[in-house]
Structures are given as structure tokens and as C-alpha cells.
Design a protein around this motif. Structure first.
Motif, PDB file in Angstrom:
ATOM      1  N   ARG B  66       0.960  -1.170  -0.093  1.00 51.93           N
ATOM      2  CA  ARG B  66      -0.025  -0.034   0.084  1.00 51.93           C
ATOM      3  C   ARG B  66       0.993   1.406  -0.033  1.00 51.93           C
ATOM      4  O   ARG B  66       1.938   1.250   0.585  1.00 51.93           O
ATOM      5  CB  ARG B  66      -0.659  -0.169   1.419  1.00 51.93           C
ATOM      6  CG  ARG B  66      -2.082  -0.994   1.219  1.00 51.93           C
ATOM      7  CD  ARG B  66      -3.059  -0.874   2.330  1.00 51.93           C
ATOM      8  NE  ARG B  66      -3.887  -1.896   2.576  1.00 51.93           N
ATOM      9  CZ  ARG B  66      -4.104  -2.399   3.849  1.00 51.93           C
ATOM     10  NH1 ARG B  66      -3.909  -1.699   4.923  1.00 51.93           N
ATOM     11  NH2 ARG B  66      -5.407  -3.346   3.717  1.00 51.93           N
ATOM     12  N   GLU B 103      -6.775   2.591  -0.513  1.00 58.21           N
ATOM     13  CA  GLU B 103      -7.348   2.055  -1.571  1.00 58.21           C
ATOM     14  C   GLU B 103      -8.696   2.951  -2.071  1.00 58.21           C
ATOM     15  O   GLU B 103      -9.235   3.627  -1.089  1.00 58.21           O
ATOM     16  CB  GLU B 103      -8.284   0.827  -1.118  1.00 58.21           C
ATOM     17  CG  GLU B 103      -7.006  -0.455  -0.714  1.00 58.21           C
ATOM     18  CD  GLU B 103      -7.416  -1.607  -0.103  1.00 58.21           C
ATOM     19  OE1 GLU B 103      -7.359  -2.904  -0.602  1.00 58.21           O
ATOM     20  OE2 GLU B 103      -8.157  -1.334   0.886  1.00 58.21           O
ATOM     21  N   GLU B 134      -9.612  -0.781  -6.462  1.00 59.81           N
ATOM     22  CA  GLU B 134      -9.942  -2.099  -6.024  1.00 59.81           C
ATOM     23  C   GLU B 134     -11.411  -1.845  -6.907  1.00 59.81           C
ATOM     24  O   GLU B 134     -12.327  -0.879  -6.526  1.00 59.81           O
ATOM     25  CB  GLU B 134     -10.400  -2.239  -4.825  1.00 59.81           C
ATOM     26  CG  GLU B 134      -9.050  -2.382  -3.756  1.00 59.81           C
ATOM     27  CD  GLU B 134      -8.477  -3.654  -4.146  1.00 59.81           C
ATOM     28  OE1 GLU B 134      -8.982  -4.741  -4.721  1.00 59.81           O
ATOM     29  OE2 GLU B 134      -6.947  -3.740  -4.053  1.00 59.81           O
TER      30      GLU B 134
END
Lengths: 640, 640
Positions: B66, B103, B134
Motif C-alpha cells: 500500500r 485504496e 479496487e
């Protein structure tokens, strides 16, 4: 008001209804598995036929009737009257009054003389003083274990009463579950010999059966931490039941008290005493070998204090839904096959413990007759397909030959033997052989714990085989007191004298030559080609006994790797005499099952190595067409 | 410093060593079964071949890379750039930025268009905004369940992260035991169908597999109070693993949270959503039937919040010594065969859950290929010696005949069916038959939860069979959206109109006629001799479905004993069409075992009644010479 109090009130009303009107009931109480009834008319109750039997049947409990305080003659006065009543030749040693129970313990050399014909003397005592006489035998051989245990229990009488009352309330608690199952969990001794331990559980109750160590593998203790065992805390157990005193069944029981358990241990009285003896020795050995013992002697005393002794054949409530009956197992003094009756006719399971199926000189063969039994948990030590042992009569002949030959060579016969069981059997063999002239009468030296273990045997003659009991009790022909038996109590100096002296037999511990006085004897006799070492018991893999048996002719004694190590060249003769095992052999195990009444539906073969239990399990399945298993440790079977 | 912190420090050093020098590692953290690596160079890591794969192999963990906070373009700016990057026809519905993880969740009607060729569009987004995209599919049919679950999880994001971190630390805790065993405990579904529940335990870990109810026997819940299960407290469980959503496997999972469990549930994403739908319905039914539900809707939400969705084939650490891999089971959407790998190559056990061995229209057949497996726990619903089912092609022909005949009679075809699984299979059969002209095109009314369950299917097309997935994903030929399918959303008034109208097919719950809208349909159509009731699923003993199937021609609807009871004389035709079961039949179960790779050493036959599991167990033993068992509930097997 607690539910136990309510139950007692209800029972008291029932007792009053069931007893004749002229008998006053003062109170009732639970004490361990018994219901105690206090009455000023205890004597009347005892003398009138059928009252106690009727109560026991109606209430389905073991009944103990005790006098109330006011019915008791003061102890000093009572002591005088009792002493007058009992014949002098009874050899009364001690009178001990327990005011709480109204019992007077009469220790005597000849209990039969205290009891009198059909109990007449006891009745006289009871009528005269109000106290209930309990007769205790003075061991024909002085046993420090027996007297220590008796003194300790006397000293702890108050706390013991508290324990019994708590246990009584636990047993008589109301049942709460509407479920209905019986489970058996294996915590040890599956596909191995050692660390026997099982959990029998129902929705109401949880019982631990045996809790032993594994000889030669100190780290491998029973899986007590399993969720089915102590994970819910030590007092999630209702009871511990001990089949017999050998350490592979009893060694770890005291650790339960270290963990906080404070419930009962059910076993026979001789097992209690032998257990105490062996556990203290276990601590002693551990400390001598530099290991940290897993508990201390205080926990051994805790175990003794929490033991509720049972007699063979007595059906005893040990949990709200479980009744235990112990039966002679024929293995060692006090050893029991333990039969559990669960629910009202729901299920029955018997644990063989270790058994000997045939009669030996010392003990009757194992009981295999039960009212009902669905599952049998069966020991398999000699359950392998080739584990057939020599008949004892043949074994005895071989042993006599070995002894005669050594005697003719002017040598000594050194026999390493387990202190409990095998030693006494051998003493009986040797005493008879000498009496009959089959071998020369010569000194038989007892070294290590053998004499003490033998003394415990003589304190409980009622557990021995009929004819042996008769000899000990009535005929003053106690074979264990034969004059050729002599205790080695003078250390290595005495041993040196014995070694230098005439031919003799030396019975000594440890049985597998893993320590103890046998090591001194090896030092003294190991290089003597005229002497003989005779093995009469199982020598486990890894023990010095096994090495010598296999022909190793140089051994190291003392601190084996240190500077004090002592190398001894073995020149004595080494003989192995089979057939004295305390275990049923393969044939005996099959006979036990074949003649068992009733035939169980299921057998779990345990207490044997993996191939042995597998072979026995297969054979029993094929021969008797029953379900058989050879479980692993840590399995749980749903029995019902 | 806690041991988890120390472990993370060690791992961070390892990550730094394994990554090229130009990549900076900010920090590492556990999140559930994943290791999360925070780096300002997330984009570089993602684009450079082999870095993540190498790390996963070296660390033996699932890796999630991340971006650090400073690498993120502010959400408003990012939103604009993302919207520009994605083609218009992707049908983006929603962008949701999670600052904690970096995300951005992109919900779109056509995920493929968001992803781009070989992921090119995603790469562009990532490079442009720093956020990790995502992609989430907007269900082709609107599903309130799917959107409710998504919204709820978004709302609970903070707490969910706490949960995941706690779970991550639990999984990565140091192991402490030097023991070495694997145990399996049966808590339900043994010698019965229903209340599936097992405990898999090692010295380190304890896993609950399934936790269902027993249809028709509300009181018989899994034995969760067994010592091997929750006796040591609800958080002595490391994880719950759910094979599939049917209530006999999932109904009692929320009760764990009522008891205080706060650990993870591992299952597939569609099972999570279906489970939520069915559990809420379970509460609804209980309350309508006047029973006190064993938990409340809050616990259903707790279960959702604690669910960690897994994809088929991904090996996942769920405890210090246990890895779980889920594989398609072919039974219903998201259903899984659960494979557990214990220790480093120590032991492997697979739980079949419910399986269908052959492909159906909806799903591929069950996977039976594993790297290793020693024990298989196998469902046995149709494992009886006569449990052979008709081929589905024959069944479909029979069903078409039944429909054509009713149509010719100008009647309705009433089909009671389970909302999840059988209904969708039937919809596919009907859609094709109408498209091919094998039966007339007529309305197919969906009543009860069927439409909602179908919508959940369309939200997870990747779990459906290849060709079906293709039709849903790329060809806009979604059979579930065929225009003849119509939801009954107008209550009894609409039902009356349908009943009065032209011939039609009615697919309605409950599948065993134990309640729900099928009762209204019986009231409307029961006395119509032109209509037909066709049973396509198993009708359990004691259900109204079974009674009608057996020919009972008068039934009572409503409050069966009260004043509002309504007697209906049945005059419609009753037909049974076999072969649509979601379970492998006897042949299928044998084939599953026969072709299984590798062949397991041991099979436990469960999830079938006593004679069925016994017959299957015997047959598998005889055919494949492996150890087989048909356990009882509350047994514990030592697997290793």
C-alpha cells in the motif's frame, strides 16, 4: 436454603417414615458417598433386623447409623468398660474416640477376638458405651507406612470431615442437564505402556481414572490439559478413581492437588497406603537423580487425606449419575477392576486396570462377572500374538534349579524385583520351597522397600488369597514372618558382610536395575563367577537390567560420566526366569474376555505398545465378534 | 515490546533486504491473514516484475503493498483524474476512498472496462493518483443484500481494521507448545442431517468449521458447550470457517458473537452475503412462528463484520500452524471444500461441506484435487445404497413434459424450491427450454427470497460456471434477466391476479412447503384440477411437502389448530421430478473419492442419517480399502 439442605430434609422425612415409631431420628447428613443417620437409638437400629437394609434399599444409598452425643458414655468411662469387655489375648494396642462420629477405633493384634463370635463382643461394647466400635488390625509386621497414614488421617480428622461433607453434597446435587451421553477420553497409556489416565464424562459429571507416570520417559505425563480433562479447572472433576498403586497409574495424582483439585480419590485401603509409599519414593528418586519433582510431599499427604477407601463389591455413588464398584483385579494388593454404572441403567463401563486372570500364590485371579457391562477398557501389556508366558509351576521349578546350582557353587542369588507384588510372590515361593526342602534353607535378605511393602500386605490380609489369608489370620503361620527373611538395614557395611558370608538369596529393588540398592549388590557380587543374577520381571528397553539380560559384561556404576564412575566387569551368571509377571498373558487376556459375564459389546485395548494393542484388538474382534479398538491418546469415544 | 512487534520488526528488516535499494519501506503491519507493506513507492513495486511474488515466497505470507499517505493525491483531485481515465461505458457508479489503506473502491457496471487490457487502466489510475484501485461490480440485478452488506462494511471500516489487526497478531503469534497432535471433534451432523459443526484443534489452535441448525428440530443445536469447543471461552477459538451459506451449516454462527466471540469468520464473499440473507430470514421465520430467536440481527451484522472473504485456491494462514484453502464444492454459490494444512507438512484434512460432483447448469463440479490430504470429512446426504438419482437431462425432459401438459390444460405450474441454489438452476432450465421452444414462453413468477438470492448470484459471476459467467459478463445475455422472469411484489392481490390469468410457472419458497408464500399459492391453486404442483427437491419427513407428495388430498393452512385454520381440498396434480438435487448422489460421492487426488488415508462419513453414513462408510472401505468411519456426535478423533 440450599438444594442439598432441601434434599436432606426430604430424606430425613423418608427415613422417619421408614423406621419403626420407637426409633427417634435426630438428623441426617451426607458424608462422602454415605448417608449418615444420627439417632439416640443407634444400638436398637443396629440390633433390629432389616432396618438398615430396608433404608439402604429404599433410599438407594449406603447408610451409616451413628449415635447422638447424649447416647455416648464419656471416653474415660468407656475406655475402662471396653478394656474389660475385650479378652486380653486380643492384643488391643490403642483406643481412639472420635466424638464427631461416635466411633471408637480399636486397634488390636487379633481383630477376630475383638469382634467375637458373630460380632457378639462388638454388640456388647456398643450396648455398654453407646460408641460404635470400629476394629483395626495392628499389622503383624510393623509398617511405618500404615501407621503414618493412620496417624495422619487421625490428625486431620476435622478437615477430613469437611471434605467428606463437601463431597457428599456434590454427589447429591440435583442433576441439571437434559442431554444424555457418555464419553470416554484417553489421556495416556494408549499405544504405549505408562501414564495411564482416562476421563469418563456425562453431561453431569467428569471422572478421572488413574493418573500415572511413564517409566523411562519423565516428560511424558498424561494429557491433563486436554479440554475434556482439566481445561475447565481442576474442580470440574467430580472424582479421581485409582485402579492400583503402581506408579504408572498413580504417580501424578498428587499433582492434581497442586493444581487446586480438592475432591475425592476412590480406591481400596491397601492401594491408598501403597500409593503413599510409592509416591514418596517417586519424589525421593527424582530428587536423588537431580530432577525437580513435579510436586512435593505435602501433595502426597493431600492425596491421602482426600482418599475415600472402598471395599470390593460395594456399589458407591461417586457423582449424581455415576456409581462405582471395585472388584479384585489379581494384579497387586488392592488392585481393582473398576465398574461404572451410569444413569439409571443407561450405561456400564469397566476399566480393567492391570489384571492377572489366574490365581497366583498371593492373590485370587481377576473378577470378570458384572451385573451389566457394555464397554470394557482392557489392559494389553502382554496382549501381543507371541506373549504367552510359562506356567508358574514350571517357572518355580526353573527358579529352584537356579538357586540350587548357585548354592552348590557356594554363591549368592541376586534377584532384582519390584517392591510391590513380585517380591511378595517370590517370598511365598521361597518360603514354601525351603519348608518343603526343595531348596536349602538359607537367609533371604530383603533390601530396599520390599520389607515395608510386605508389611503393608500383612496389614490387609483380607485382600490376599483365601489360604494365605487363613495362614496370616488364624494360624500364626504368616509366611512373610518366616525367620529366613531378614531386612538389610545396616547399609553397605551389612551388605559387605552378607556378600562375604554363606550362600544366600538377595531380593532387592529396583526391579529393572535402574537405581536403588541393587546397584550396591552389583558392585559387591558382579565379579563373582559363583553367584547368579536372576531376572524374574519385565526389563524395559533402555534399562540396565535389559542390558545385563542381553549379555553386556561390563557396566558402569555411580555417576556414569563423572570422575566417580566405576566400571564393573560382570562375571556372575545371568539367568532369566519367566512366568512371574503380575499381568495376564495373551491367553489370560483372551480367557478374561471369553469367560466374562456378560460379554461386553465393545472393548478398547489400551496399556500396551502399538503393535500389541493392535494384535489384541484384532484377535478379540475375530474370536468373539465384538467391536474392538486400539485407541490413540487424546481420543474421545462416544459410548452412549 | 510485544512479541508481535518484534516479529514485525524482524519482517520489516527482511522486506528491506529482499527489495531493491531504490524502494523505501515505510512500515509493515498484519491485517488479518495478510502482511501489509507501506511504501511511498507502491507504484514501482506493483509495476516491477517479481518483487511481490518474491516477498510472498520468502516470507510465506500473502502480501498487500500500500502507498504511504504522502503518496496519495487528495481525494477530490483523485476523483476527477480517475473519472477522466475510466471509459464512460464502464458505468462507474461510485468511488470510495479509504485513506487508511490508500485504496479507492471503484464500483462499476462493467469492471472489465475499468480494469482495461491486462490491467492497463488500473495501472494508469494508480500511477496518476497514488491510490490503489479496487474494482467492485455493480450487480446486474439490484440486490439489497449486496448493497446493504457493502454499505455496512464501509460504515464499520474503522472497527473492521481493528478486528483485522487483532486477527493478524493472533495468527502471527509465536507458537508455544512442544506437543504435536491434530484432533477432530464432531459437534453435530453425525448420523443425522443438520447442525453441521466440527472442531479442528492442535496444541496451538482451535478452529470451528460450520455451525448450523437442524431443520425441523429447533432445539437440537450443535454441541458448542463441549469441552473441546467453547468450554474454554468463546475466544479460545482462533477462527470460524464456513463451507457454505445454507442454514444447516450457518444458522448458529451469530450466536457465537452473543457468547462473546470476536474472532474471524473465513468464507467466500458470496457465502458471506447469502449467509446474511438467510440468517436474517431465519430470525424472521422464528419470530413469525412465535419462537424466541437464539440471537438478534445485531449478531448477524457482527458476523458480517468479522468475515474475511477468501477466494478459491488462495492459501491463507488462519492460525499460527494452520493454513486454509477453499475450493469450489459445486453445491451452491460460493460453497467450498475446505482444505486445512497443519504445521509444516504435518497433516492435511479436507472438509467437503455439501458437494455436487458433476457440473450443473449453475456451477462447476466439486474440486477433489489437493497437494496433500490424509483425512477427508465427507458429506453423505445421498450416500445410502439406493440413493441413485436420475440424470439431470432426463429430469429436465420430465419437467418439460409436466409443464407442457399443465400448459395444455390451461393451468399453472407451482414449483416449491429453495431460494438459494435450486431456484437458480431451475431458472436456467426454464430459460433455455423457452428459448429453444421446448416449452411455451410464458411468465415465470418468482416469489419469496428467490429474486434476491438470484441477484446475489449475478453479483458474483466469477463463482458461476464458465459459460454462464461469460453470458453474464460479456454478452449481455444474462439468463436471469430474461423478460419472462417476474418478481411477485404485490402481495396476495398480485397472486390472485396471476392465478386468474393465463398459464404460468410459479417458483416459490419454502422448498419443503413449511411456510412462506407457497402457502398462499396452495390456497389459490390447490383446488384447481388443471394446475400442477411439481416437487423438485428433497421433502423431509414431517413437512407438508412430504405429505402432499405422498398423496394427502386435504390440508390445513393458516393457524392449523386455531379458529383461522383453513381446510383446502387439493385437486391439483402432484408430480415429483427427481434429479435436481444440489448434492452428489451415491455414485457422485463414490466418484468424488475414486478420482480424488491424492487418495486420502481416512474418510469420516458425516451429514447423513445413521444407516446412510454406515452404508457409505462400508462401501468406501470395501471399494477403496481405506479406513472409514461413521462417527457419532461428540466424538474426538486423533488424526495425527
Amino acid at each position: 436454603m440450599s438444594s442439598a439442605d432441601e434434599t436432606l430434609d426430604r430424606i430425613k422425612a423418608q427415613v422417619e417414615e421408614e423406621t419403626p415409631d420407637d426409633i427417634e431420628i435426630d438428623s441426617v447428613a451426607f458424608e462422602g458417598p454415605e448417608l449418615v443417620i444420627y439417632t439416640p437409638d443407634a444400638q436398637t437400629v443396629a440390633n433390629r433386623d432389616g432396618i438398615v437394609r430396608n433404608l439402604a434399599q429404599t433410599l438407594r444409598k449406603r447408610i451409616n447409623v451413628r449415635p447422638t452425643q447424649e447416647a455416648l458414655v464419656p471416653p474415660n468411662e468407656a475406655r475402662a468398660r471396653i478394656t474389660q469387655t475385650i479378652p486380653e489375648d486380643a492384643g488391643v494396642q490403642n483406643l481412639d474416640f472420635d466424638r464427631q462420629t461416635g466411633e471408637v477405633f480399636i486397634e488390636a493384634e487379633k481383630p477376630g477376638r475383638v469382634i467375637g463370635r458373630h460380632g457378639a463382643t462388638l454388640d456388647d461394647i456398643s450396648a455398654s458405651v453407646g460408641w460404635t466400635p470400629e476394629v483395626v488390625r495392628t499389622p503383624p509386621m510393623e509398617s511405618s507406612t500404615v501407621s503414618n497414614v493412620r496417624n495422619y488421617l487421625k490428625q486431620e480428622r476435622e478437615e477430613r470431615r469437611d471434605i467428606l461433607q463437601r463431597v457428599g453434597r456434590q454427589i447429591n446435587r440435583p442433576t441439571t442437564s437434559d442431554e444424555d451421553w457418555v464419553r470416554l477420553t484417553t489421556l495416556g497409556c494408549c499405544r504405549e505402556v505408562g501414564r495411564a489416565a482416562f476421563i469418563l464424562s456425562t453431561p453431569e459429571s467428569r471422572i478421572l481414572i488413574d493418573c500415572g507416570d511413564k517409566p523411562g520417559a519423565e516428560g511424558e505425563v498424561p494429557y491433563l490439559q486436554a479440554p475434556e480433562a482439566l481445561a475447565a479447572g481442576p474442580n470440574s472433576l467430580d472424582a479421581v478413581v485409582l485402579t492400583h498403586a503402581h506408579l504408572d497409574h498413580s504417580a501424578l495424582i498428587p499433582i492434581l492437588f497442586k493444581y487446586g483439585y480438592d475432591g475425592p480419590i476412590y480406591t481400596t485401603a491397601p492401594t491408598r497406603d501403597l500409593m503413599g509409599l510409592l509416591q514418596l519414593d517417586y519424589l525421593d528418586v527424582a530428587s536423588k537423580e537431580g530432577r525437580t519433582p513435579p510436586y512435593e510431599s505435602q501433595q502426597v499427604r493431600d492425596a491421602l487425606k482426600h482418599t475415600i477407601p472402598l471395599e470390593f463389591g460395594n456399589v458407591t455413588d461417586i457423582a449424581p449419575d455415576i456409581k462405582l464398584t471395585m472388584h479384585n483385579a489379581g494384579h497387586i494388593l488392592g488392585s481393582a477392576v473398576c465398574h461404572f454404572h451410569i444413569g439409571e441403567g443407561r450405561y456400564n463401563v469397566a476399566f480393567s486396570g492391570d489384571i492377572h486372570y489366574k490365581d497366583t500364590r498371593l492373590l485370587d485371579g481377576a473378577v470378570n462377572d458384572f451385573p451389566r457391562v457394555e464397554t470394557l477398557v482392557l489392559e494389553s501389556t502382554y496382549g501381543g500374538k507371541n506373549d504367552y508366558q510359562t506356567d508358574q509351576s514350571d517357572s518355580e521349578r526353573v527358579l529352584r534349579d537356579v538357586i540350587n546350582e548357585a548354592y552348590e557353587n557356594d554363591g549368592k542369588i541376586l534377584i532384582p524385583a519390584f517392591a510391590v507384588g513380585r517380591s511378595q510372590e517370590l517370598m511365598l515361593v521361597l518360603e514354601e520351597a525351603m519348608r518343603k526342602g526343595d531348596i536349602p534353607t538359607m537367609p533371604v535378605y530383603l533390601d530396599g522397600m520390599i520389607r515395608e511393602a510386605t508389611a503393608i500386605h500383612t496389614a490387609y490380609p483380607e485382600y490376599l488369597r483365601d489360604d494365605l489369608r487363613q495362614r496370616i489370620l488364624y494360624e500364626d503361620e504368616n509366611p512373610f514372618l518366616a525367620e529366613q527373611f531378614e531386612q538389610v538395614d545396616g547399609g553397605d557395611e551389612m551388605r559387605q558382610d552378607i556378600a562375604d558370608d554363606e550362600p544366600a538369596i538377595i531380593l532387592t529393588t529396583s526391579g529393572m536395575v535402574t537405581g536403588g540398592p541393587v546397584m550396591s549388590w552389583l558392585r559387591l557380587l558382579g565379579s563373582d563367577p559363583d553367584s547368579t543374577m536372576a531376572f524374574v520381571g519385565y526389563q524395559a528397553e533402555g534399562t540396565l537390567g535389559r542390558q545385563i539380560q542381553r549379555g553386556q559384561n561390563e557396566i558402569t556404576l555411580g555417576d556414569t560420566s563423572g570422575p566417580r564412575a566405576e566400571r564393573v566387569s560382570l562375571r556372575l551368571n545371568v539367568e532369566t526366569v519367566d512366568g512371574f509377571s503380575g499381568h495376564a498373558d495373551r491367553q489370560g487376556l483372551e480367557s478374561f474376555v471369553e469367560t466374562m459375564h456378560p460379554r461386553p459389546e465393545k472393548i478398547l485395548c489400551v496399556h500396551g505398545d502399538a503393535s500389541t494393542t493392535n494384535q489384541l484388538s484384532s484377535a478379540l474382534y475375530q474370536k468373539f465378534n465384538m467391536r474392538t479398538h486400539n485407541p490413540k491418546n487424546l481420543e474421545t469415544f462416544r459410548l452412549s
